[in-house]
Design a protein around this motif. Structure first.
Motif, mmCIF file in Angstrom:
data_model
loop_
_atom_site.group_PDB
_atom_site.id
_atom_site.type_symbol
_atom_site.label_atom_id
_atom_site.label_comp_id
_atom_site.label_asym_id
_atom_site.label_seq_id
_atom_site.Cartn_x
_atom_site.Cartn_y
_atom_site.Cartn_z
ATOM 1 N N ILE A 3 -7.359 11.181 9.222
ATOM 2 C CA ILE A 3 -8.297 10.073 9.039
ATOM 3 C C ILE A 3 -8.599 9.913 7.548
ATOM 4 C CG2 ILE A 3 -10.586 9.161 9.595
ATOM 5 C CD1 ILE A 3 -10.481 10.751 12.173
ATOM 6 N N ALA A 4 -8.845 11.070 6.901
ATOM 7 C CA ALA A 4 -9.163 11.029 5.466
ATOM 8 C C ALA A 4 -8.009 10.409 4.678
ATOM 9 C CB ALA A 4 -9.448 12.440 4.955
ATOM 10 N N ILE A 5 -6.786 10.853 5.013
ATOM 11 C CA ILE A 5 -5.618 10.319 4.285
ATOM 12 C C ILE A 5 -5.460 8.820 4.537
ATOM 13 C CG2 ILE A 5 -3.083 10.434 4.090
ATOM 14 C CD1 ILE A 5 -4.503 12.801 2.810
ATOM 15 N N ASP A 6 -5.674 8.412 5.813
ATOM 16 C CA ASP A 6 -5.599 6.971 6.134
ATOM 17 C C ASP A 6 -6.594 6.190 5.283
ATOM 18 O OD1 ASP A 6 -3.590 7.171 7.889
ATOM 19 O OD2 ASP A 6 -4.831 7.083 9.714
ATOM 20 N N ALA A 7 -7.829 6.743 5.189
ATOM 21 C CA ALA A 7 -8.862 6.055 4.413
ATOM 22 C C ALA A 7 -8.438 5.953 2.955
ATOM 23 C CB ALA A 7 -10.191 6.798 4.540
ATOM 24 N N ILE A 8 -7.886 7.065 2.425
ATOM 25 C CA ILE A 8 -7.425 7.037 1.022
ATOM 26 C C ILE A 8 -6.326 5.983 0.850
ATOM 27 C CG2 ILE A 8 -6.178 8.362 -0.762
ATOM 28 C CD1 ILE A 8 -7.650 10.859 0.292
ATOM 29 N N ALA A 9 -5.383 5.964 1.842
ATOM 30 C CA ALA A 9 -4.265 5.014 1.756
ATOM 31 C C ALA A 9 -4.781 3.578 1.743
ATOM 32 C CB ALA A 9 -3.305 5.220 2.927
ATOM 33 N N ILE A 10 -5.712 3.275 2.684
ATOM 34 C CA ILE A 10 -6.221 1.888 2.756
ATOM 35 C C ILE A 10 -6.971 1.538 1.460
ATOM 36 C CG2 ILE A 10 -7.862 0.365 3.944
ATOM 37 C CD1 ILE A 10 -7.006 1.840 6.541
ATOM 38 N N GLY A 11 -7.809 2.499 1.004
ATOM 39 C CA GLY A 11 -8.545 2.274 -0.242
ATOM 40 C C GLY A 11 -7.606 1.975 -1.403
ATOM 41 N N THR A 12 -6.548 2.777 -1.522
ATOM 42 C CA THR A 12 -5.597 2.566 -2.627
ATOM 43 C C THR A 12 -4.915 1.209 -2.520
ATOM 44 O OG1 THR A 12 -5.161 4.933 -2.454
ATOM 45 C CG2 THR A 12 -3.700 3.668 -3.901
ATOM 46 N N ILE A 13 -4.533 0.877 -1.285
ATOM 47 C CA ILE A 13 -3.846 -0.418 -1.115
ATOM 48 C C ILE A 13 -4.772 -1.573 -1.504
ATOM 49 C CG2 ILE A 13 -2.863 -1.995 0.613
ATOM 50 C CD1 ILE A 13 -1.614 0.505 1.924
ATOM 51 N N VAL A 14 -6.058 -1.447 -1.140
ATOM 52 C CA VAL A 14 -7.020 -2.495 -1.515
ATOM 53 C C VAL A 14 -7.120 -2.583 -3.045
ATOM 54 C CG1 VAL A 14 -9.466 -3.152 -1.466
ATOM 55 C CG2 VAL A 14 -8.330 -2.409 0.634
ATOM 56 N N ILE A 15 -7.184 -1.411 -3.689
ATOM 57 C CA ILE A 15 -7.250 -1.414 -5.169
ATOM 58 C C ILE A 15 -5.994 -2.062 -5.756
ATOM 59 C CG2 ILE A 15 -7.207 0.090 -7.214
ATOM 60 C CD1 ILE A 15 -8.965 2.067 -5.581
ATOM 61 N N VAL A 16 -4.829 -1.601 -5.246
ATOM 62 C CA VAL A 16 -3.555 -2.137 -5.748
ATOM 63 C C VAL A 16 -3.508 -3.658 -5.591
ATOM 64 C CG1 VAL A 16 -1.077 -2.260 -5.210
ATOM 65 C CG2 VAL A 16 -2.191 -0.045 -5.463
ATOM 66 N N ALA A 17 -4.044 -4.145 -4.450
ATOM 67 C CA ALA A 17 -3.917 -5.575 -4.174
ATOM 68 C C ALA A 17 -4.945 -6.414 -4.924
ATOM 69 C CB ALA A 17 -4.027 -5.820 -2.672
ATOM 70 N N PHE A 18 -6.167 -5.916 -5.031
ATOM 71 C CA PHE A 18 -7.229 -6.825 -5.483
ATOM 72 C C PHE A 18 -7.889 -6.518 -6.817
ATOM 73 C CE2 PHE A 18 -7.257 -7.152 -0.780
ATOM 74 C CZ PHE A 18 -6.848 -8.467 -0.702
ATOM 75 N N VAL A 19 -7.813 -5.264 -7.289
ATOM 76 C CA VAL A 19 -8.540 -4.968 -8.534
ATOM 77 C C VAL A 19 -7.774 -5.535 -9.730
ATOM 78 C CG1 VAL A 19 -9.397 -3.137 -10.064
ATOM 79 C CG2 VAL A 19 -9.624 -2.917 -7.582
ATOM 80 N N PRO A 20 -8.442 -6.375 -10.516
ATOM 81 C CA PRO A 20 -7.720 -6.990 -11.634
ATOM 82 C C PRO A 20 -7.515 -6.023 -12.801
ATOM 83 C CG PRO A 20 -9.999 -7.773 -11.559
ATOM 84 C CD PRO A 20 -9.841 -6.822 -10.418
ATOM 85 N N GLY A 21 -6.643 -6.387 -13.687
ATOM 86 C CA GLY A 21 -6.460 -5.637 -14.934
ATOM 87 C C GLY A 21 -5.554 -4.428 -14.824
ATOM 88 N N ILE A 22 -4.947 -4.181 -13.648
ATOM 89 C CA ILE A 22 -4.027 -3.036 -13.553
ATOM 90 C C ILE A 22 -2.602 -3.560 -13.749
ATOM 91 C CG2 ILE A 22 -3.240 -1.123 -12.099
ATOM 92 C CD1 ILE A 22 -5.776 -1.480 -10.432
ATOM 93 N N LYS A 23 -1.815 -2.820 -14.515
ATOM 94 C CA LYS A 23 -0.432 -3.252 -14.761
ATOM 95 C C LYS A 23 0.374 -3.225 -13.459
ATOM 96 C CE LYS A 23 0.372 -1.921 -19.507
ATOM 97 N NZ LYS A 23 0.719 -0.749 -20.273
#
Ligand code: ADP
Length: 387
Positions: free
Chosen positions: A11-31
């Motif tokens: 569950i923890a890993i799933d949460a980390i995975a979803i969190g990372t994907i959200v960051i990758v998709a939506f947080v601006p300013g990342i190369k």
């Protein structure tokens, strides 16, 4: 699933995975490159955990293969080799875990060393093949696409070029025809002046010469007009409309009514279809064919003209037949050439442009035109119009 089966770390890993994907998709300013690394990293973490907790019941091995392909599609080939190394390390880790007994329960229950080697060797083999082959495939595809783009660009440039040249040519043809007609108008008008001013002093011969000069000038002017019209077919009149051919023929006959009455011609028109065509062009086509049928009638026989249409698979075939003087088979082809005539102007008036204009109009409609005839017995002009 993880919650029901009490696999809390998953569950923890799933949460980390979803969190990372959200960051990758939506947080601006990342190369973009960093986003790709983060995404692939979290996928590695997920697949390792899946393997650890679910063994081959879970999609861990499949994930490893998937990441390899994803890396190859989104990054350079060298990262593919890193993925291959990571996959191999992962397989070696579980092999050591099995050997030394620190593997998870899932793996321990499922695999013996030899089966794990067989299964993981397949993963390493497939990842290696993908790392070596996919870039080759994509490079080939890419260069094919690039080539296609280049060809398309060149084609577009050529079409633009051609259109510009055609426009230029049309302007040129118009200017030339205008300039050529100017001196002809002068010849006619000065001949007219000559005739009027010196009519008392000119003998019959001189009058005849003047007549020929004026007639020649007017014929040349007609030929220039016809040439200009010929050059414009397919360029100037291009609007396609649904046309009832029965009505169109009525209009043509109205234009030719003086000639029809004078020659006591009988024109029979069978039922004709309605088709999408360039109306002005088709009208001109029928007008030329019917006026030829009227012109080339034989002796005192009044012209008998029949117009009919027959539906074929992909086109309509029209026929304009007459009972006129007919044409020798050896001239069947030539008569459709520009300025080609079989008679002198004294025998029959004309400038030899009529049928060449017809041919161009028919090919504008993706059709063909030809003649069947017997000398002295009449001719049938056929043409097709694609549906
Ligand atoms: P023109 O009638 O001005 O000479 P066309 O291009 O219309 O020019 O015709 C070319 C030649 O084809 C004509 O000179 C004539 O000899 C021949 N021709 C055309 N239509 C017919 C017809 N219906 N019957 C016999 N000959 C024809």
């Amino acid at each position: 699933m993880a919650y029901i089966t009490d696999l809390k770390p998953l569950i923890a890993i799933d949460a980390i995975a979803i969190g990372t994907i959200v960051i990758v998709a939506f947080v601006p300013g990342i190369k973009v490159f960093t986003r790709k690394l983060l995404f692939n990293g979290v996928l590695y973490l997920t697949s390792f955990t899946l393997l650890y907790y679910l063994g081959s019941n879970g999609p861990g091995l499949l994930y490893l293969m998937g990441i390899t392909i994803f890396i190859l599609l989104s990054l350079e080939q060298k990262y593919g080799f890193i993925a291959l190394a990571l996959n191999t390390l992962c397989c070696i880790y579980f092999a050591l875990a099995l050997h030394y007994g620190f593997a998870s329960e899932a793996i321990q229950l499922e695999y013996r060393m030899d089966t794990w080697i067989a299964v993981s060797a397949n993963l390493v083999f497939l990842s290696g093949t993908a790392v070596l082959l996919i870039p080759i495939l994509f490079n080939g595809l890419q260069s094919a696409f690039e080539e296609q783009d280049l060809l398309r660009e060149r084609l577009e440039e050529s079409v633009e070029d051609l259109n510009a040249k055609n426009d230029e040519l049309e302007r040129f043809a118009y200017t030339v025809s205008h300039d050529l007609k100017q001196p002809l108008r002068m010849v006619s008008s000065f001949m007219g002046l000559l005739k009027r001013k010196y009519s008392g002093e000119l003998d019959e011969k001189a009058q005849t010469y003047i007549h020929y000069a004026v007639d020649g000038a007017s014929r040349m002017s007609d030929s220039i007009d016809d040439l200009l019209e010929y050059s414009r077919i397919g360029r100037k009149y291009t609007t396609i409309q649904k046309v009832d051919f029965n009505k169109l023929i009525d209009e043509v006959m109205l234009n030719l009514q003086t000639d029809i009455k004078e020659k006591k011609a009988n024109i029979e028109v069978e039922q004709l279809p309605t088709l999408s065509v360039v109306p002005i062009a088709i009208k001109k086509l029928f007008q030329n064919l019917i006026s030829n049928a009227l012109k080339y009638h034989s002796g005192d026989n009044p012209p008998q003209i029949v117009i009919r249409a027959e539906e074929q698979e992909t086109s309509w075939r029209f026929a304009v037949s007459d009972n006129g003087i007919g044409i020798d088979p050896e001239h069947y082809e030539q008569i459709f050439s520009v300025f080609k005539r079989l008679h002198t102007r004294e025998e029959y008036p004309g400038n030899g442009m009529g049928l060449s204009i017809c041919k161009k109009i028919v090919s504008q409609h993706d059709g063909e035109i030809w003649v069947e005839s017997e000398k002295g017995k009449g001719s049938i002009f056929y043409f097709t119009i694609t549906k």
